[in-house]
Write an enzyme that holds these catalytic residues in place. Structure first.
Site, mmCIF file in Angstrom:
data_model
loop_
_atom_site.group_PDB
_atom_site.id
_atom_site.type_symbol
_atom_site.label_atom_id
_atom_site.label_comp_id
_atom_site.label_asym_id
_atom_site.label_seq_id
_atom_site.Cartn_x
_atom_site.Cartn_y
_atom_site.Cartn_z
ATOM 1 N N THR A 199 29.097 36.711 23.291
ATOM 2 C CA THR A 199 27.857 37.461 23.526
ATOM 3 C C THR A 199 28.118 38.520 24.572
ATOM 4 O O THR A 199 28.991 38.352 25.417
ATOM 5 C CB THR A 199 26.768 36.526 24.090
ATOM 6 O OG1 THR A 199 26.491 35.515 23.157
ATOM 7 C CG2 THR A 199 25.487 37.267 24.390
ATOM 8 N N ASP A 250 23.645 42.037 22.457
ATOM 9 C CA ASP A 250 24.192 42.304 21.125
ATOM 10 C C ASP A 250 23.528 41.317 20.165
ATOM 11 O O ASP A 250 22.653 40.549 20.563
ATOM 12 C CB ASP A 250 25.721 42.140 21.139
ATOM 13 C CG ASP A 250 26.115 40.680 21.211
ATOM 14 O OD1 ASP A 250 26.867 40.219 20.337
ATOM 15 O OD2 ASP A 250 25.657 39.983 22.145
ATOM 16 N N ARG A 256 25.352 39.343 17.611
ATOM 17 C CA ARG A 256 26.283 38.534 16.813
ATOM 18 C C ARG A 256 26.292 37.094 17.307
ATOM 19 O O ARG A 256 26.462 36.838 18.500
ATOM 20 C CB ARG A 256 27.696 39.114 16.911
ATOM 21 C CG ARG A 256 28.748 38.252 16.225
ATOM 22 C CD ARG A 256 30.137 38.840 16.356
ATOM 23 N NE ARG A 256 30.295 40.010 15.495
ATOM 24 C CZ ARG A 256 31.428 40.712 15.432
ATOM 25 N NH1 ARG A 256 32.458 40.375 16.187
ATOM 26 N NH2 ARG A 256 31.527 41.747 14.639
ATOM 27 N N LYS A 312 18.724 37.653 20.670
ATOM 28 C CA LYS A 312 19.154 36.969 21.893
ATOM 29 C C LYS A 312 18.226 37.231 23.063
ATOM 30 O O LYS A 312 18.411 36.652 24.133
ATOM 31 C CB LYS A 312 20.564 37.430 22.274
ATOM 32 C CG LYS A 312 21.574 37.055 21.212
ATOM 33 C CD LYS A 312 22.986 37.262 21.658
ATOM 34 C CE LYS A 312 23.901 37.143 20.457
ATOM 35 N NZ LYS A 312 25.305 37.300 20.792
ATOM 36 N N GLY A 354 25.732 31.591 25.423
ATOM 37 C CA GLY A 354 26.154 30.198 25.437
ATOM 38 C C GLY A 354 25.834 29.557 24.103
ATOM 39 O O GLY A 354 25.794 30.214 23.079
ATOM 40 N N SER A 391 30.843 36.642 26.971
ATOM 41 C CA SER A 391 32.273 36.970 26.867
ATOM 42 C C SER A 391 32.499 38.474 26.997
ATOM 43 O O SER A 391 33.571 38.912 27.387
ATOM 44 C CB SER A 391 32.826 36.474 25.540
ATOM 45 O OG SER A 391 32.109 37.065 24.478
ATOM 46 N N ASP A 442 34.936 43.450 22.665
ATOM 47 C CA ASP A 442 34.994 41.985 22.714
ATOM 48 C C ASP A 442 34.798 41.444 21.301
ATOM 49 O O ASP A 442 33.880 41.850 20.604
ATOM 50 C CB ASP A 442 33.895 41.464 23.646
ATOM 51 C CG ASP A 442 33.813 39.953 23.640
ATOM 52 O OD1 ASP A 442 32.680 39.431 23.625
ATOM 53 O OD2 ASP A 442 34.877 39.308 23.629
ATOM 54 N N SER A 457 31.385 39.615 20.480
ATOM 55 C CA SER A 457 30.131 40.364 20.402
ATOM 56 C C SER A 457 30.252 41.390 19.309
ATOM 57 O O SER A 457 31.338 41.895 19.025
ATOM 58 C CB SER A 457 29.846 41.085 21.715
ATOM 59 O OG SER A 457 30.028 40.224 22.791
#
Lengths: 235, 273
Positions: free
Chosen positions: B40, B56, B58, B72, B86, B168, B205, B208
């Site tokens: 995330t 994001d 995903r 999110k 998480g 992340s 990343d 994400s």
């Protein structure tokens, strides 16, 4: 409920088959301040007297009409502190229902849950029945609804109802005045006139409380100035 | 009295029994399953009129994208929103639960919820579960005391910051914030910066990706800009369509209605309950 030494119920049957404690609770309700509710074609209005024990009491701090969910409100007759407990429990139950089903609780369900709580207190150890009757007004997918819940835990749906000190006069007045096609504004005027019937002293926006819910499904307690406007129209 | 010796789960709530078992197994030499990285990028920043949150969209299950467009940014109160990184179930459940508690609190007090109230409810819940509830949150909102932005870690510690990133992709997003953030940003500058930071997470990343969600909270107003940016559209659509090889035979095309058309009779007898 019912811990320590009182694991037996304090509400027990009399030889004639009555639960005397509940009869006494209804007497407590009957000596409380008058409150009433009217179901109109497009909404519900609930109203109550707000007679304070002394002119020194700050009337803004007292609110008898409470909101349970954005589309359900309640008013009581009888012991104020008992109603506080019920309001708190009902709000929590409505929220738990929403968490479980992700839909706002229907009015009948909330009334049933509140009535269940009130009944539990007539059959548990070490507790007494609630000394209040509640008038629950709500608007959901089934339309406008008005329910009365008694200390015994029984509930009824009403088109118009009254409780408290002036109940018989108020009910007679409502029976004469009620029509099925009544609109919300007419219902508010009728509610005010009914309260006026048995009112001791000068009625004003500061010593009555009115809660309304219309087709917008938002329960609102009218401010004293709004109540004054309705009072002037009703004269 | 014997009934006080009953185990806690009878009343609901987390049972730590298996955690003790796991610790025992580790001591005996069993390698525990490796932690799945929380894929995330979530960010928040304070601008001149309030708070802007970004995330994001995903959701990952290990190396697989489970949801290409998940939400999110969670609702807590009309003036408070919370981004969650998480374990998705943990963030959803925790934010839902605290949102419920805040609603009841609003009924009881008759006032708008404060961000610190949400913060304290969240951190005490997470602390009592000792980090087993894997929810890393960015909480932001505007109340009577002003705009607030906080980060909450799974073990229950919190920070109060003017700009924050979690997940992340947090390092990629923080790089953008650290170089371009300044106090007193306008709304458009703030939204642009948040979108840039999320994009940095999306492109740099692996955990994400997909789209950018933004939520702008100011005094008395909030704008939930779902899919504010879609930097990853599905560009490949085959124009040829599908063609079957000549050997394929279509034998029969038949549509069977499963139910006869039902006529509704007005004014019929209601069903008895």
């Amino acid at each position: 409920m019912g811990d320590s030494q009182y694991s037996f119920s304090l509400t027990t049957f009399s030889p004639s088959g009555k639960l005397v404690q509940i009869e006494h609770a209804l007497t407590a309700v009957g000596s409380g301040q008058t409150s009433l509710g009217i179901k109109a074609a497009n909404g519900v209005v609930i109203a109550t007297e707000k007679k304070l024990p002394s002119i020194l009491v700050d009337e803004i701090s007292v609110q008898k009409t409470q909101i349970l969910t954005p589309n359900i409100g309640v008013v009581y007759s009888g012991m104020g502190p008992d109603s506080r407990v019920l309001v708190r429990k009902s709000r929590k139950q409505a929220e738990q229902y929403y968490r479980l089903y992700k839909e706002p609780i229907p009015v009948t369900q909330l009334v049933r849950e509140t009535a269940t709580v009130m009944q539990e207190f007539t059959q548990s150890g070490g507790v007494r029945p609630f000394g209040v009757s509640l008038l629950v007004a709500g608007y959901d997918d089934k339309g406008p609804q008005l329910y009365q819940v008694d200390p015994s835990g029984s509930y009824f749906s009403w088109k118009a109802s009254a409780m408290g000190k002036n109940v018989s006069n108020a009910k007679t007045f409502l029976e004469k005045r009620y029509t099925e096609e009544m609109e919300l504004d007419d219902a508010v005027h009728t509610a005010i006139l009914t309260l006026k019937e048995g009112f001791e002293g000068q009625i004003s926006g500061k010593n009555i409380e009115i809660g309304v819910i219309g087709s917008d499904r938002i329960f609102k307690v009218l401010s004293p100035s709004e109540v004054e406007d309705y009072l002037q129209e009703a004269e | 009295m014997s009934r006080f010796e009953e185990s806690a789960p009878a009343r609901g709530g987390f049972s730590f029994d298996l955690c003790k078992r796991n610790e025992m197994l580790v001591q005996k030499g069993l390698k525990p399953s490796s932690y799945l990285k929380t894929g995330t990028t979530i960010v928040g920043l304070v601008f001149q009129d309030g708070v802007i949150l970004g995330a994001d969209t995903r959701a990952t299950e290990g190396p697989i994208v489970a949801d290409k467009n998940c939400e999110k940014i969670h609702y807590m109160a009309p003036n408070i929103y919370c981004c969650g990184a998480g374990t998705a179930a943990d963030t959803e459940a925790v934010t839902d639960m605290v949102s419920s508690q805040l609603k009841l609190h609003r009924f009881h007090t008759g006032r708008e919820s404060r961000v610190v109230t949400a913060l304290t409810l969240l951190k005490s819940h997470l602390f009592s579960y000792q980090g087993h509830v894997s929810a890393a949150l960015v909480l932001g909102g505007v109340d009577v005391t002003g705009p607030h932005l906080h980060t909450i870690y799974p073990h229950g510690s919190t920070d109060t910051l003017p700009f924050a990133t979690m997940g992340s992709g947090s390092l990629a997003a923080m790089a953008i914030f650290e170089s371009k953030y300044r106090e007193g940003l306008t709304r458009d500058e703030g939204v642009k910066l948040v979108a840039e930071a999320i994009c940095s997470g999306i492109f740099n990343d692996l955990g994400s990706g997909s789209n950018v969600d933004v939520c702008v909270i100011t005094k008395g107003k909030r704008e939930y800009l779902r899919n504010y940016m879609l930097p990853n559209p599905r560009t490949y659509v085959s124009e040829k369509g599908y063609s079957f090889s000549k050997k394929t035979e279509v034998l029969l095309t038949k549509i069977t209605p499963l139910r006869e058309l039902v006529e509704v009779i007005e004014g019929g007898d209601a069903m008895e309950e």
